[in-house]
Motif scaffolding. Structure first.
Motif, short mmCIF file in Angstrom:
data_model
loop_
_atom_site.label_atom_id
_atom_site.label_comp_id
_atom_site.label_asym_id
_atom_site.label_seq_id
_atom_site.Cartn_x
_atom_site.Cartn_y
_atom_site.Cartn_z
N ALA A 194 0.84 -1.21 0.00
CA ALA A 194 0.00 0.00 0.00
C ALA A 194 0.87 1.25 0.00
O ALA A 194 0.62 2.20 -0.74
CB ALA A 194 -0.93 -0.01 1.21
N ALA A 217 0.48 3.78 -3.21
CA ALA A 217 -0.18 5.07 -2.99
C ALA A 217 0.14 5.57 -1.59
O ALA A 217 -0.64 5.36 -0.67
CB ALA A 217 -1.69 4.93 -3.18
N ALA A 228 -2.58 7.63 0.24
CA ALA A 228 -3.72 6.83 0.68
C ALA A 228 -3.33 6.02 1.91
O ALA A 228 -4.11 5.88 2.85
CB ALA A 228 -4.20 5.92 -0.43
N ALA A 229 -2.10 5.50 1.91
CA ALA A 229 -1.63 4.73 3.06
C ALA A 229 -1.58 5.61 4.30
O ALA A 229 -1.96 5.21 5.40
CB ALA A 229 -0.26 4.14 2.77
N ARG A 230 -1.14 6.84 4.11
CA ARG A 230 -1.04 7.77 5.24
C ARG A 230 -2.44 8.07 5.79
O ARG A 230 -2.65 8.08 6.99
CB ARG A 230 -0.34 9.05 4.78
CG ARG A 230 0.21 9.89 5.92
CD ARG A 230 1.13 10.97 5.42
NE ARG A 230 2.46 10.46 5.09
CZ ARG A 230 3.06 10.65 3.94
NH1 ARG A 230 2.47 11.32 2.98
NH2 ARG A 230 4.25 10.16 3.74
N ILE A 231 -3.39 8.30 4.88
CA ILE A 231 -4.76 8.57 5.32
C ILE A 231 -5.32 7.38 6.09
O ILE A 231 -6.05 7.55 7.06
CB ILE A 231 -5.65 8.92 4.10
CG1 ILE A 231 -5.26 10.30 3.58
CG2 ILE A 231 -7.12 8.88 4.47
CD1 ILE A 231 -5.89 10.69 2.28
N ALA A 232 -4.94 6.15 5.68
CA ALA A 232 -5.42 4.95 6.39
C ALA A 232 -4.64 4.74 7.69
O ALA A 232 -4.84 3.72 8.34
CB ALA A 232 -5.31 3.73 5.49
#
Lengths: 358, 510
Positions: A226, A230, A233-237
Motif C-alpha cells: 500500500a 499510494a 492513501a496509506a497515510r490517510i489509512a
C-alpha cells in the motif's frame, strides 16, 4: 504524426505472454545483428549463449554460480521497489557486505564452522543494512531523493575496498591488493558435490521464498504494498509510511549485503576490487524484468546466469567480445520495458490535420 | 506554421470582440459545459465565478487552445477563429496565466521571457532586457529582469508570467484564480495591476475567482457558471455579492427532504477545537473553534478555498497545527498525527476518494487497510476472515463489487461506499466527512446522505464539510461557515437559510 499513450481498459490473458515472446524474439534478433557486426556468426552464437550452458553439467552448475549473487540483489531491489523506495544502491550495499564478511573471515580462525558461517553471513547482512541506513534516513527524515544518494554511495563503497586492500588488508604473502584467504571455518558448504555451487544459492532461494511470503501473505506485506502503490492513501489509512520505508530500505540493504557475504564465503574466499561484476546494477535489471515479482526475479537471475556463462563460451569459440552477454541483457531490458508499456497502454497515432483544410 | 484564418486584432471600442458561441464539452459521461456563450470585450474585466467543477477552467482551457470543444465556436469580431493550440490562441492575441506557472525556475526573468517570444535561433538577451524594462514601465509591472525566477517571491513570479503574456502581444488575458496563491497585500497590488491593464492598455481581462471582495473591486462584468451553464451574466455594479452567492450555489431544490433531527443533544461535546491555527503565507487557518456533540452533524460551509481543505487535513492528521488545541472526549491530543487521531476514535472520509485508497489493491485489501493488524495471523493474513468481513460490508453498504476486484475499477459511487464502509466499520466516535457526494449520481448521492444520517443517529459525531449547500442544509444540525481561514459564524439549523449562510459565506455579515 503524433503518438499518444492511452490506458487500456482491460487486458486479455494472452497479451502478456505474447508481448514477452515478442520481446524475447526481438532481443535475439537485435543481438544477432550486433554479433554479426562484431564479426561472429549469429546462429552459433545464439546457440552458445542460450543453449550450450544447459547441455553440460559444468555449464549448468557454473550458470547457477553466476546466478547466485543476482538472486540476492534481484530480491533486494524488488522488495525496495515494491515499497516505492527506489534503491539503486544494491551494488554498494553488496560491496559493504563483502567488507563485513571479509573482516569476520580474517578474524575467525579458531571457530567451529557452525559458528563461523552464521557469523560471516550476519556480518555481511549488517554491513549491507548499515550502508543503506544513511540514504534511508535522509529520505524519511528530510525527504532527500534516495535514487541519487543510494547511487552515489556505490563508488564510495568500492573506494573503501580499494583503500583497505592497499592498506591493512594487503595480501600478506604476495603483496598484491587482494586480501588474505578467509578462515576455513567461515567458508560456505558446497551443496552440489564436485562443483562450485555453494550454500549461498540455497540461502538466496530461501530469501526469495521469505520475501514472496511476507509481501504477498503477511500483514506487513500488505502495508508495504500500500505504501509503495499510494503513499498518501496509506497515510490517510493511518499506516506509518516513513517507518515502513526505513525498515524496507534496511532489509533491502541487508539482503544485498548477504549477497556480498555469500560471494566472499562461498566462492571468492578473499576480497578483491573486482569482487562484484556489477551485481547490484544487474539486480535492478533483474527486478525490473521480473516486474518486481520475487519468483520472477529468481527465474530471471537464473537466466542471466546462463547468458553470462554462455557469452563466455561464445566469445571463446567465436572470438567475439564477451561483453556481448551484457549487451544481450541490456537489449532484453529495453524490449521488455517496451512490452510492459504496451501491455498497459494503447498507442494511438494521430495525424495532424493538414493546414488550410477544413 | 499556424493555421489561424482571418485573425482580426480586436478593436478597442468596447464592442463584443471575442465571442464564445454555444460551447459544449463532455468528458465521458460528465458534461463539463453545456451550450455556454460568453462575450469578452477589450478594456473590460470580466469576472467568471463558480464553484469547483462548475466549468470555469474548462471554458478557459478551450479559449486558450488547451482543449477542444465538442461543439460551438470562438469568434473574433464575427469571424470564426480556429484555436487548436495555445500557439493559435497567442497568435489570436489571447494569453493565459494558469494557476501553476509555466516558468523555468532556474533561469532569469530575461531568459524566461526570451524563451516565450523567441522567433529566431539567435536570442538577443540585451534587446529583450530593454524590451522588458520598457514593458514594465508601460504596464506598471515592476520586475527585476536579471533575477533568477526561483529567487523571487510568488507574487513577483506571477508578475513575470503576466508580463510574459503581455509581451507576446496579447490583447486578452485570462487569469485563472490569480489571487489563490497570494497574501492580502499582494492581492491589492495585483488588483491595481489589473485595473491599470484594463484602463491604460485596453486589455480585456478574464478573471476567474471565487472571491466576492475582489470581484466587487475590479470587475466590470460578472458571469456565474453553475454545473456547466452560464446562469447569469451582467454588469458588476448591477448585482450584489449576496445575489452572486445565491446564483453560484443555486436555488433550493424542491423535494430535498429534511432529516429527522432528534431533540437538541444534551451530552457534552466529544470533539472540541479551540483557536486552532495553521500558519501559511496563504490559505492557512486562524482561530478556528467549534465543538461537536455525539449524534450531532456539524456542517462546514463556505465558498471553496476558504480553509475547508486545510481544516480536513488538520483533522486527518496530514497537516500539523501551529497553535490552539484539539480535544477528543475531554483529552487533549499531544500532536495531531493520523495515528493519534485514529486511536482517539476520529475517522475520516477525504474529499478525494481516489487519493484515499490504493487503486491497484483489491477492494478487500483497501477495506481493511486501516486495521490490518486485526486480521494478522501468526504467519499470514487471515484472508478468509478478511473476505467474510468484506462480504458483509458489501451487503450492508449495498456496494456493487467483488471483494477481489481492483479498487480502481469501481465506479465513483461504489468507491465512496467502500470508503464509507471502511470509516464506519471502525465505529468512530467522530467522523470527518468531506465532499461526500461530489461527482456522484442522484441515487448514490441519496444513499451516501442516508448513511451519514444513520451514523449520526447511532451516536457518531459528524463534521460534514461540503460545497453543496443543499447537502449541508439537509443534514446538518448546526452550520459553521468558514471565510478566509476562520469560522465566521455558527448557525443552528432552525435559523439556517440560504440567505443567512450566504451572507456569512460572502464575508459581509457580522
Amino acid at each position: 504524426m503524433k503518438a499518444r499513450f492511452v490506458l487500456r481498459a482491460s487486458t486479455p490473458w494472452w497479451r502478456g505472454p505474447l508481448l514477452v515472446g515478442a520481446a524475447a524474439l526481438l532481443t535475439i534478433l537485435i543481438s544477432a545483428i550486433m554479433i554479426r557486426w562484431a564479426g561472429g556468426a549469429p546462429i552459433p552464437a545464439v546457440r552458445y549463449m542460450f543453449i550450450s550452458p544447459l547441455q553440460s553439467r559444468f555449464g549448468f552448475t557454473e550458470s547457477l554460480l553466476s546466478a547466485t549473487p543476482l538472486v540476492f540483489t534481484g530480491a533486494a531491489v524488488a522488495i525496495a521497489f515494491r515499497a516505492g523506495y527506489w534503491n539503486i544502491g544494491a551494488e554498494g550495499q553488496l560491496l559493504a557486505g563483502t567488507i563485513g564478511a571479509t573482516w569476520v573471515g580474517l578474524h575467525a580462525e579458531s571457530l567451529p564452522r557452525i559458528v563461523g558461517v552464521p557469523l560471516i553471513l550476519l556480518a555481511g547482512m549488517l554491513f549491507g543494512a548499515l550502508w543503506a541506513l544513511t540514504p534511508a534516513l535522509l529520505r524519511t527524515r528530510l525527504g532527500i531523493d534516495e535514487v541519487v544518494t543510494t547511487l552515489l554511495l556505490n563508488p564510495v563503497a568500492l573506494l573503501i575496498i580499494t583503500g583497505l586492500l592497499n592498506g591493512p588488508w594487503r595480501n600478506s604473502e604476495s603483496g598484491f591488493p587482494d586480501s588474505d584467504v578467509i578462515a576455513d571455518s567461515t567458508k560456505l558448504w558446497i551443496v552440489w558435490p564436485n562443483t562450485r555451487v555453494h550454500f549461498g544459492l540455497a540461502l538466496g532461494v530461501v530469501i526469495i521464498g521469505l520475501c514472496w511470503w511476507f509481501v504477498g501473505k503477511m500483514s506487513g506485506g500488505l502495508k508495504l504494498r500500500a505504501v509503495g502503490l499510494a503513499p498518501n492513501a496509506a497515510r490517510i489509512a493511518g499506516l506509518p509510511v516513513e517507518r515502513t520505508l526505513l525498515i524496507t530500505a534496511l532489509v533491502s540493504g541487508g539482503i544485498a549485503g548477504l549477497g556480498g557475504a555469500s560471494e566472499i564465503a562461498g566462492v571468492a574466499h578473499q576480497l578483491t576490487t573486482g569482487i562484484s561484476n556489477n551485481f547490484g546494477y544487474t539486480g535492478v535489471i533483474v527486478a525490473t524484468l521480473a516486474a518486481l515479482s520475487f519468483v520472477g526475479a529468481l527465474l530471471v537471475a537464473l537466466m542471466f546466469g546462463v547468458i553470462t556463462v554462455g557469452s563466455f563460451s561464445a566469445s571463446r569459440a567465436l572470438e567475439i567480445p564477451s561483453q556481448i552477454g551484457q549487451l544481450v541483457q541490456a537489449v532484453l531490458l529495453i524490449t521488455v520495458v517496451c512490452a510492459l508499456v504496451i501491455q498497459k497502454y494503447r498507442v494511438v497515432w494521430t495525424i495532424k490535420r493538414s493546414e488550410g483544410r477544413k | 506554421m499556424n493555421s489561424v484564418e482571418g485573425v482580426v486584432i480586436a478593436s478597442r471600442g468596447g464592442a463584443p470582440s471575442i465571442f464564445l458561441r454555444n460551447i459544449t464539452k463532455a468528458y465521458g459521461e460528465t458534461i463539463a459545459l453545456s451550450d455556454v456563450s460568453l462575450d469578452l470585450r477589450a478594456g473590460e474585466v470580466h469576472a467568471l465565478l463558480g464553484e469547483n467543477g462548475a466549468g470555469k477552467t474548462t471554458l478557459m482551457k478551450i479559449l486558450y487552445g488547451l482543449s477542444q470543444p465538442d461543439s460551438g465556436q470562438i469568434e473574433a469580431d464575427g469571424v470564426a477563429l480556429k484555436i487548436e493550440s495555445p500557439r493559435d490562441a497567442r497568435a489570436a492575441g489571447i494569453g493565459m496565466v494558469t494557476q501553476h506557472f509555466s516558468l523555468v525556475k532556474n533561469m532569469t526573468v530575461i531568459e524566461n521571457i526570451a524563451l516565450a517570444s523567441a522567433k529566431t535561433f539567435a536570442i538577443d538577451l540585451a534587446g529583450v532586457r530593454t524590451e522588458i524594462v520598457a514593458a514594465s514601465a508601460r504596464f506598471g509591472l515592476d520586475v527585476p529582469p536579471d533575477a533568477i525566477v526561483s529567487s523571487l517571491p510568488i507574487a513577483l513570479q506571477q508578475r513575470v508570467e503576466i508580463l510574459k503574456a503581455l509581451m507576446s502581444g496579447c490583447s486578452y488575458l485570462i487569469l485563472d484564480e490569480p489571487t489563490a496563491v497570494l497574501g492580502p497585500n499582494d492581492i491589492d497590488s495585483l488588483l491595481e495591476v489589473i485595473r491599470r491593464l484594463r484602463s491604460d492598455a485596453g486589455i480585456g481581462i478574464v478573471l476567474i475567482s471565487h472571491k466576492m471582495a475582489e470581484i466587487e473591486k475590479v470587475a466590470d462584468r460578472v458571469s456565474v457558471l453553475r454545473r456547466g451553464q452560464v446562469v447569469s451574466s451582467s454588469l458588476a455594479n448591477g448585482i450584489t455579492s449576496k445575489e452572486l452567492i445565491t446564483l453560484m450555489v443555486g436555488e433550493q431544490q424542491s423535494g430535498a427532504e429534511q432529516r429527522q433531527r432528534s431533540a437538541s443533544p444534551s451530552q457534552s461535546p466529544i470533539l472540541v477545537l479551540d483557536s486552532v491555527g495553521v500558519t501559511r503565507e496563504t490559505g492557512g487557518l486562524s482561530d478556528v473553534s467549534f465543538a461537536v456533540r455525539p449524534g450531532e452533524i456539524l456542517g462546514i460551509a463556505g465558498v471553496s478555498g476558504n480553509g475547508q481543505t486545510e481544516l480536513v487535513n488538520v483533522l486527518s492528521g496530514t497537516t500539523q497545527i501551529d497553535s490552539g488545541t484539539i480535544e477528543v472526549e475531554g483529552r487533549q491530543l499531544g500532536s495531531n498525527t493520523p495515528q493519534s487521531l485514529m486511536r482517539a476514535g476520529v475517522g475520516i472520509l477525504g474529499e478525494d476518494r481516489h487519493a484515499s485508497a490504493v487503486h491497484a489493491l483489491q477492494v478487500v485489501e483497501n477495506l481493511i487497510l486501516d486495521c490490518v493488524e486485526k486480521f494478522a495471523g501468526k504467519f499470514q493474513l487471515r484472508r478468509k476472515e478478511m473476505l467474510s468481513h468484506c462480504e458483509s460490508a458489501i451487503t450492508q453498504f449495498e456496494i456493487k463489487a467483488n471483494p477481489k476486484q481492483a479498487f480502481g475499477t469501481l465506479s465513483g459511487g461504489n468507491m465512496q461506499k467502500v470508503l464509507l464502509a471502511r470509516l464506519f466499520s471502525r465505529n468512530p466516535k467522530v467522523a470527518i466527512i468531506s465532499q461526500p457526494t461530489r461527482g456522484l449520481d442522484v441515487m448514490a448521492t441519496n444513499y451516501v446522505r442516508s448513511l451519514i444520517a444513520q451514523a449520526s443517529k447511532q451516536g457518531t459525531a459528524v463534521v460534514l464539510v461540503s460545497e453543496d449547500l443543499d447537502e449541508i442544509l439537509e443534514l446538518a444540525d448546526r452550520v459553521a461557515v468558514m471565510y478566509r481561514g476562520s469560522v465566521v459564524g455558527i448557525v443552528d439549523h432552525s435559523e439556517a437559510s440560504r440567505e443567512s449562510i450566504g451572507e456569512l459565506m460572502a464575508g459581509i455579515a457580522k
